[in-house]
Design an enzyme around this catalytic site. Sequence first.
Site, PDB file in Angstrom:
ATOM      1  N   GLU A 188      15.429  -4.770  -4.130  1.00  0.00           N
ATOM      2  CA  GLU A 188      15.509  -5.350  -5.476  1.00  0.00           C
ATOM      3  C   GLU A 188      16.934  -5.858  -5.630  1.00  0.00           C
ATOM      4  O   GLU A 188      17.868  -5.083  -5.766  1.00  0.00           O
ATOM      5  CB  GLU A 188      15.184  -4.261  -6.506  1.00  0.00           C
ATOM      6  N   SER A 235      -1.582  -4.284  -6.390  1.00  0.00           N
ATOM      7  CA  SER A 235      -1.705  -5.622  -6.989  1.00  0.00           C
ATOM      8  C   SER A 235      -2.129  -6.609  -5.918  1.00  0.00           C
ATOM      9  O   SER A 235      -1.636  -6.550  -4.794  1.00  0.00           O
ATOM     10  CB  SER A 235      -0.375  -6.111  -7.551  1.00  0.00           C
ATOM     11  N   GLY A 237       0.818  -1.210   0.000  1.00  0.00           N
ATOM     12  CA  GLY A 237       0.000   0.000   0.000  1.00  0.00           C
ATOM     13  C   GLY A 237       0.848   1.254   0.000  1.00  0.00           C
ATOM     14  O   GLY A 237       1.027   1.903   1.032  1.00  0.00           O
ATOM     15  N   SER A 278       8.440   4.914 -12.811  1.00  0.00           N
ATOM     16  CA  SER A 278       8.280   5.088 -14.255  1.00  0.00           C
ATOM     17  C   SER A 278       9.641   5.303 -14.925  1.00  0.00           C
ATOM     18  O   SER A 278      10.630   5.619 -14.261  1.00  0.00           O
ATOM     19  CB  SER A 278       7.389   6.301 -14.531  1.00  0.00           C
ATOM     20  N   ASN A 279       9.671   5.142 -16.240  1.00  0.00           N
ATOM     21  CA  ASN A 279      10.919   5.400 -16.971  1.00  0.00           C
ATOM     22  C   ASN A 279      11.482   6.781 -16.635  1.00  0.00           C
ATOM     23  O   ASN A 279      12.697   6.962 -16.516  1.00  0.00           O
ATOM     24  CB  ASN A 279      10.668   5.325 -18.479  1.00  0.00           C
ATOM     25  N   GLU A 280      10.574   7.745 -16.481  1.00  0.00           N
ATOM     26  CA  GLU A 280      11.017   9.118 -16.232  1.00  0.00           C
ATOM     27  C   GLU A 280      11.693   9.232 -14.863  1.00  0.00           C
ATOM     28  O   GLU A 280      12.705   9.914 -14.713  1.00  0.00           O
ATOM     29  CB  GLU A 280       9.821  10.070 -16.325  1.00  0.00           C
ATOM     30  N   SER A 318       1.259   3.586  -3.371  1.00  0.00           N
ATOM     31  CA  SER A 318       0.742   4.628  -4.265  1.00  0.00           C
ATOM     32  C   SER A 318      -0.640   5.103  -3.838  1.00  0.00           C
ATOM     33  O   SER A 318      -1.447   4.326  -3.311  1.00  0.00           O
ATOM     34  CB  SER A 318       0.632   4.089  -5.693  1.00  0.00           C
TER      35      SER A 318
END
Lengths: 366, 386
Positions: B247, B164, B130, B369-371, B132
């Site tokens: 990660e 998710s 939890g 995100s990619n950004e 975002s």
Amino acid sequence: MTGTPEDLAEIRASVAEVLDGQADLRRTHEVMVGERGYDPLLHELLTAELGLLGLVVPEHLGGLGLDVPAATAVIEELGARLVPGALATSLTAILAARALGPSAEPLLARVVDEQLTLAVALAEDGAGWDLGQTATRATGAGDEWALTGTKTVVPGAEAARVVLVTARNEGGELGVYAVDRAADGVDVRTHMTLDQTRRLSTVRLREAAATRVDAPGGDGARVLLDHVRAMLALESAAAARACLDLTVDYLKVREQFGRPIGSFQALKHRCADLAVAVAGARATADHLVTTLRTGAATRSHDAALAKLVCADTLMTVAAEAIQLHGGIGFTFEHHAHLFFKRGKSAQLLAGSAAAVRAEVAALAGL
Amino acid sequence: MGAPVSDEQFRAEIRGWLREALTGPFAEAVGTGGEGREHEAHELRREWERHLGRAGWIGLSWPTEYGGRPATLAQQVIFHEEYARAGAPGRLGHMSEQLLGPTLLAFGTPEQKARFLPRITSGEDIWCQGYSEPGAGSDLAGVRTRAERRGDHYVITGQKVWTSLAHLADWCFVLCRTDPGSTRHAGLSYLLVPMNQPGVTVRPITQLTGTSEFNEVFFDEAVAAVEHRVGAEGEGWKVAMGTLGFERGVSTLGQQIGFRRRLDAVIARARSNGAWQEPALRDRLVDAYIGLEVMRHSAVRLLASAGEGLSGLEASISKLQWATWNRSLGELAVDVEGAGALLTGPGYELDDAQTHFLFSRANTIYGGSNEIQRNIIAERLLGLPR
């Protein structure tokens, strides 16, 4: 010296130190517009004094007997500074000769004894880099051969004393031969080049005396081509990194609108993409070094793939470097265009992108 | 679990176990779940988690007292490779194992570890994340969900989004604001919240794929015990960032095995329907192969140098690479298919190429995100000014 990672780091550092003093980009800039196009004193320093030519030549042939990564580290250091001349092609030819086995030992012994620099000549008009189309002929037998044919876009020949040449014998078999540049029937014509850091020559051979370097029945010509691709890949990966560093350093100090332009997200994101590409090229080049060191069967595949990836990466980084530098990047005195031109020569030599991509697909069994 | 095993023994063991499990009771689970297919076979995959847990395959490298088993970094990579190679089902427990578990090991109290970790390694508990919120996506420090302390518990009110597996999860690790006057990174706390309680409502988000794997989660006076706060009150940002730092790259090579399988399928399709003869398509297919090779070499290089796993920077490079690559392959998959790709099954049922094409748009958005990845690389790797 046993070839440990520490030894390797030491070799790299000592070569880098010499090059920083004698062959930085400023010096490359001077040398490339000179008549010879390379620095003979630097060649002398790195060969006779530092003994680079013997680095990976086996000890029983008079060399230091170090493993592949010692030579590839030097190729990278030369590549990062775009050093002109026949140093990288010499190490490349030596690595290829090592891979050719006992038949190439006499050549390797000569390289150390006589401090021979080498060039590599594969391409021909009409054939390009397609080995199957090689038309240069070799007549003779045993140790005595005579070569006739014309090799084009040969790197290193302006500064080398021996040229490794691919040619086809009367039985139609491709082989690798060594020709002394000073021998009768050898005519080397060096051209002015778009990539001024890499002169290219046309080598005309008319019944030129030669010795055979590879063993009959092998794939010597392919070994040589793979090593030329490896050279271009390693040089490009290192140059891409150097070019990105140069650009990022500039973006940190150049101010417009009252702030460093490197703080603008539009520029940052492009640099981030370049950093990802550079990291990928580095990893691909490192993998190729491992392949060359272990003699893995994937050599041709890995060399083709690395040449494609690394040359494209350098081209991308260098093109962006000019743009990100703005006006100063368009001037001759700046270094950005040297990387840009080197990127294009790495892309176009040893097989076009289309040809190499097709080779990769075939070798990967796609 | 007994004495350390060699990498070869480890590989043989997991491979043999997977073969037996996936040809026996879980044969139907092969290929279910995962990217874009998270809606499939929930019951079976839940049972699969317990089956994995009973066999000791969850919590590799965790302390044995919590049900973990000793495993080197190389063996963790091997597990993920063999798992992908076997086509084993998409994990329902990946957030439990990859995110919450390491967080508890690093920041949890002895009681929290003893209570929660064994239920993760046994495959019993499924967790969701939890983080975002509608107003806190890339800018996570904008979290507004409030948690008010009342005696020995917190009362939570607010909304999370893109959660998710929330509809299946037993617990959620929630980042919320415990100091009402605070802003940004200060005043946040990391709470473990049971999902099965009256104050929690889960509403699935219908995605552009027509399916749902993400949810909105509404907290309306939901309750979490104070003893289930991880880290000190107000230190939640540090704990949450720790989670993101876990990660470790061990699943990267396994993920790439899945990518290779997808690429091979697209190439096989191109060969069978003639698309391979189109030079432009063939170039893109070969470039996809080359891109995957570059990612593989990058992963091997990083793992070789990363005794302790990937740094955040390397993770950013890796994420940007694979997300962009996979999104391109999704586009290529439908281009290879041609106009036939425009026809769906009844009820907007999508085939592999269509699912890949649509779902891969999420790859470059979720998980940073990619950004955001580019900001991280530019500022922290290249040192460009903020």
